[in-house]
Design a protein around this motif. Structure first.
Motif, PDB file in Angstrom:
ATOM      1  N   HIS A   4     -10.675 -40.369  -6.397  1.00 57.75           N
ATOM      2  CA  HIS A   4     -11.910 -39.885  -7.018  1.00 57.75           C
ATOM      3  C   HIS A   4     -11.887 -38.363  -7.166  1.00 57.75           C
ATOM      4  CE1 HIS A   4     -16.041 -38.245  -6.812  1.00 57.75           C
ATOM      5  NE2 HIS A   4     -16.264 -39.173  -7.718  1.00 57.75           N
ATOM      6  N   ASP A   5     -11.510 -37.679  -6.089  1.00 56.33           N
ATOM      7  CA  ASP A   5     -11.460 -36.216  -6.129  1.00 56.33           C
ATOM      8  C   ASP A   5     -10.418 -35.722  -7.135  1.00 56.33           C
ATOM      9  OD1 ASP A   5     -13.470 -36.001  -4.266  1.00 56.33           O
ATOM     10  OD2 ASP A   5     -12.154 -35.453  -2.603  1.00 56.33           O
ATOM     11  N   LEU A   6      -9.271 -36.398  -7.192  1.00 57.15           N
ATOM     12  CA  LEU A   6      -8.240 -36.009  -8.166  1.00 57.15           C
ATOM     13  C   LEU A   6      -8.751 -36.148  -9.601  1.00 57.15           C
ATOM     14  CD1 LEU A   6      -5.018 -37.544  -6.573  1.00 57.15           C
ATOM     15  CD2 LEU A   6      -5.496 -35.114  -6.964  1.00 57.15           C
ATOM     16  N   GLN A   7      -9.445 -37.250  -9.876  1.00 52.10           N
ATOM     17  CA  GLN A   7      -9.987 -37.458 -11.226  1.00 52.10           C
ATOM     18  C   GLN A   7     -11.067 -36.435 -11.552  1.00 52.10           C
ATOM     19  OE1 GLN A   7     -11.188 -41.571 -11.597  1.00 52.10           O
ATOM     20  NE2 GLN A   7      -9.079 -42.301 -11.477  1.00 52.10           N
ATOM     21  N   LEU A   8     -11.923 -36.127 -10.582  1.00 53.01           N
ATOM     22  CA  LEU A   8     -12.979 -35.143 -10.796  1.00 53.01           C
ATOM     23  C   LEU A   8     -12.371 -33.755 -11.028  1.00 53.01           C
ATOM     24  CD1 LEU A   8     -15.924 -34.359 -10.958  1.00 53.01           C
ATOM     25  CD2 LEU A   8     -15.958 -34.232  -8.453  1.00 53.01           C
ATOM     26  N   ARG A   9     -11.376 -33.402 -10.236  1.00 56.60           N
ATOM     27  CA  ARG A   9     -10.700 -32.108 -10.420  1.00 56.60           C
ATOM     28  C   ARG A   9     -10.074 -32.012 -11.800  1.00 56.60           C
ATOM     29  NH1 ARG A   9      -5.371 -29.878  -7.233  1.00 56.60           N
ATOM     30  NH2 ARG A   9      -5.532 -27.745  -7.978  1.00 56.60           N
ATOM     31  N   ASP A  26     -21.032 -34.351  -8.062  1.00 57.46           N
ATOM     32  CA  ASP A  26     -21.175 -33.766  -6.731  1.00 57.46           C
ATOM     33  C   ASP A  26     -19.811 -33.193  -6.353  1.00 57.46           C
ATOM     34  OD1 ASP A  26     -21.436 -33.141  -4.060  1.00 57.46           O
ATOM     35  OD2 ASP A  26     -22.311 -35.071  -3.492  1.00 57.46           O
ATOM     36  N   TYR A  27     -19.735 -31.885  -6.249  1.00 53.99           N
ATOM     37  CA  TYR A  27     -18.465 -31.206  -6.008  1.00 53.99           C
ATOM     38  C   TYR A  27     -18.274 -30.796  -4.551  1.00 53.99           C
ATOM     39  CZ  TYR A  27     -17.983 -30.876 -11.056  1.00 53.99           C
ATOM     40  OH  TYR A  27     -17.858 -31.174 -12.380  1.00 53.99           O
ATOM     41  N   ARG A  28     -19.124 -31.260  -3.650  1.00 50.79           N
ATOM     42  CA  ARG A  28     -19.037 -30.823  -2.258  1.00 50.79           C
ATOM     43  C   ARG A  28     -17.701 -31.178  -1.608  1.00 50.79           C
ATOM     44  NH1 ARG A  28     -24.611 -33.080  -0.089  1.00 50.79           N
ATOM     45  NH2 ARG A  28     -23.872 -34.721  -1.470  1.00 50.79           N
ATOM     46  N   SER A  29     -17.159 -32.340  -1.931  1.00 53.00           N
ATOM     47  CA  SER A  29     -15.870 -32.715  -1.346  1.00 53.00           C
ATOM     48  C   SER A  29     -14.773 -31.765  -1.806  1.00 53.00           C
ATOM     49  CB  SER A  29     -15.507 -34.158  -1.723  1.00 53.00           C
ATOM     50  OG  SER A  29     -14.229 -34.488  -1.219  1.00 53.00           O
ATOM     51  N   LEU A  30     -14.776 -31.403  -3.097  1.00 53.93           N
ATOM     52  CA  LEU A  30     -13.775 -30.456  -3.602  1.00 53.93           C
ATOM     53  C   LEU A  30     -13.980 -29.076  -2.986  1.00 53.93           C
ATOM     54  CD1 LEU A  30     -13.478 -31.393  -7.394  1.00 53.93           C
ATOM     55  CD2 LEU A  30     -12.007 -32.089  -5.492  1.00 53.93           C
ATOM     56  N   ALA A  31     -15.219 -28.697  -2.760  1.00 59.60           N
ATOM     57  CA  ALA A  31     -15.491 -27.402  -2.130  1.00 59.60           C
ATOM     58  C   ALA A  31     -14.976 -27.387  -0.693  1.00 59.60           C
ATOM     59  CB  ALA A  31     -16.981 -27.095  -2.176  1.00 59.60           C
ATOM     60  N   VAL A  36     -12.693 -25.904  -5.252  1.00 61.38           N
ATOM     61  CA  VAL A  36     -13.711 -25.189  -6.019  1.00 61.38           C
ATOM     62  C   VAL A  36     -14.547 -24.355  -5.061  1.00 61.38           C
ATOM     63  CG1 VAL A  36     -13.864 -27.015  -7.780  1.00 61.38           C
ATOM     64  CG2 VAL A  36     -15.487 -27.007  -5.881  1.00 61.38           C
ATOM     65  N   ALA A  37     -15.245 -23.382  -5.625  1.00 62.01           N
ATOM     66  CA  ALA A  37     -16.263 -22.629  -4.878  1.00 62.01           C
ATOM     67  C   ALA A  37     -17.591 -22.912  -5.571  1.00 62.01           C
ATOM     68  CB  ALA A  37     -15.949 -21.144  -4.880  1.00 62.01           C
ATOM     69  N   LEU A  38     -18.608 -23.172  -4.789  1.00 61.32           N
ATOM     70  CA  LEU A  38     -19.931 -23.495  -5.325  1.00 61.32           C
ATOM     71  C   LEU A  38     -20.879 -22.334  -5.112  1.00 61.32           C
ATOM     72  CD1 LEU A  38     -20.268 -27.132  -3.921  1.00 61.32           C
ATOM     73  CD2 LEU A  38     -19.365 -26.412  -6.147  1.00 61.32           C
ATOM     74  N   ASP A  39     -21.868 -22.232  -6.017  1.00 59.60           N
ATOM     75  CA  ASP A  39     -22.904 -21.223  -5.804  1.00 59.60           C
ATOM     76  C   ASP A  39     -23.952 -21.793  -4.850  1.00 59.60           C
ATOM     77  OD1 ASP A  39     -24.623 -22.883  -7.300  1.00 59.60           O
ATOM     78  OD2 ASP A  39     -24.600 -21.579  -9.066  1.00 59.60           O
ATOM     79  N   ASP A  41     -26.719 -23.056  -5.362  1.00 63.61           N
ATOM     80  CA  ASP A  41     -27.389 -24.253  -5.868  1.00 63.61           C
ATOM     81  C   ASP A  41     -26.437 -25.441  -6.008  1.00 63.61           C
ATOM     82  OD1 ASP A  41     -29.923 -22.982  -6.101  1.00 63.61           O
ATOM     83  OD2 ASP A  41     -29.255 -22.039  -7.965  1.00 63.61           O
ATOM     84  N   GLY A  42     -25.196 -25.298  -5.535  1.00 63.24           N
ATOM     85  CA  GLY A  42     -24.237 -26.393  -5.596  1.00 63.24           C
ATOM     86  C   GLY A  42     -23.514 -26.526  -6.918  1.00 63.24           C
TER      87      GLY A  42
END
Length: 119
Positions: A4-9, A26-31, A36-39, A41-42
């Motif tokens: 899932h993370d690979l496909q999202l990336r 939802d990018y929290r797992s990648l962060a 990735v870096a999130l602001d 607000d996510g």
């Protein structure tokens, strides 16, 4: 990184490369994996080498513009997209296309993620 993370990336990086809107996700797992870096607000702030802001280094080529957080990321954009005759502008300075370009990184690589937006 799971499938899932690979496909999202992949979808995220393809959107940056194409200049398309970023996928709603939802990018929290990648962060957590420093993909990735999130602001605050996510929202995606950076997905290296791409930046989702215009305060960093700019890459122009063929009438298109991409943004990286810094000159190092701009070089990564050029390499990742196989751009020819790209122009990189960082901190108001256009880097030379011919010869060697040198820039300094004041923070050791082992500490980049301490404050990745600053580094």
């Amino acid at each position: 990184m799971d499938e899932h993370d690979l496909q999202l990336r992949r979808a995220l990086l393809e959107a940056f490369a194409a200049g398309a809107p970023l996928p709603e996700a939802d990018y929290r797992s990648l962060a957590a994996q420093h993909v990735v870096a999130l602001d605050d607000d996510g929202r995606v702030l950076m997905a290296h080498p791409f930046a989702n802001h215009t305060a960093g280094a700019r890459v122009d080529c063929g009438g298109r513009t991409w943004w990286g957080n810094c000159a190092w990321d701009a070089f990564g954009i050029v390499a990742a997209l196989g751009l020819q005759d790209a122009t990189i502008t960082a901190q108001g300075v256009t880097l030379p296309r011919d010869g060697d370009a040198v820039f300094g990184v004041l923070v050791p690589a082992s500490h980049w993620w301490d404050d990745i937006a600053f580094t």
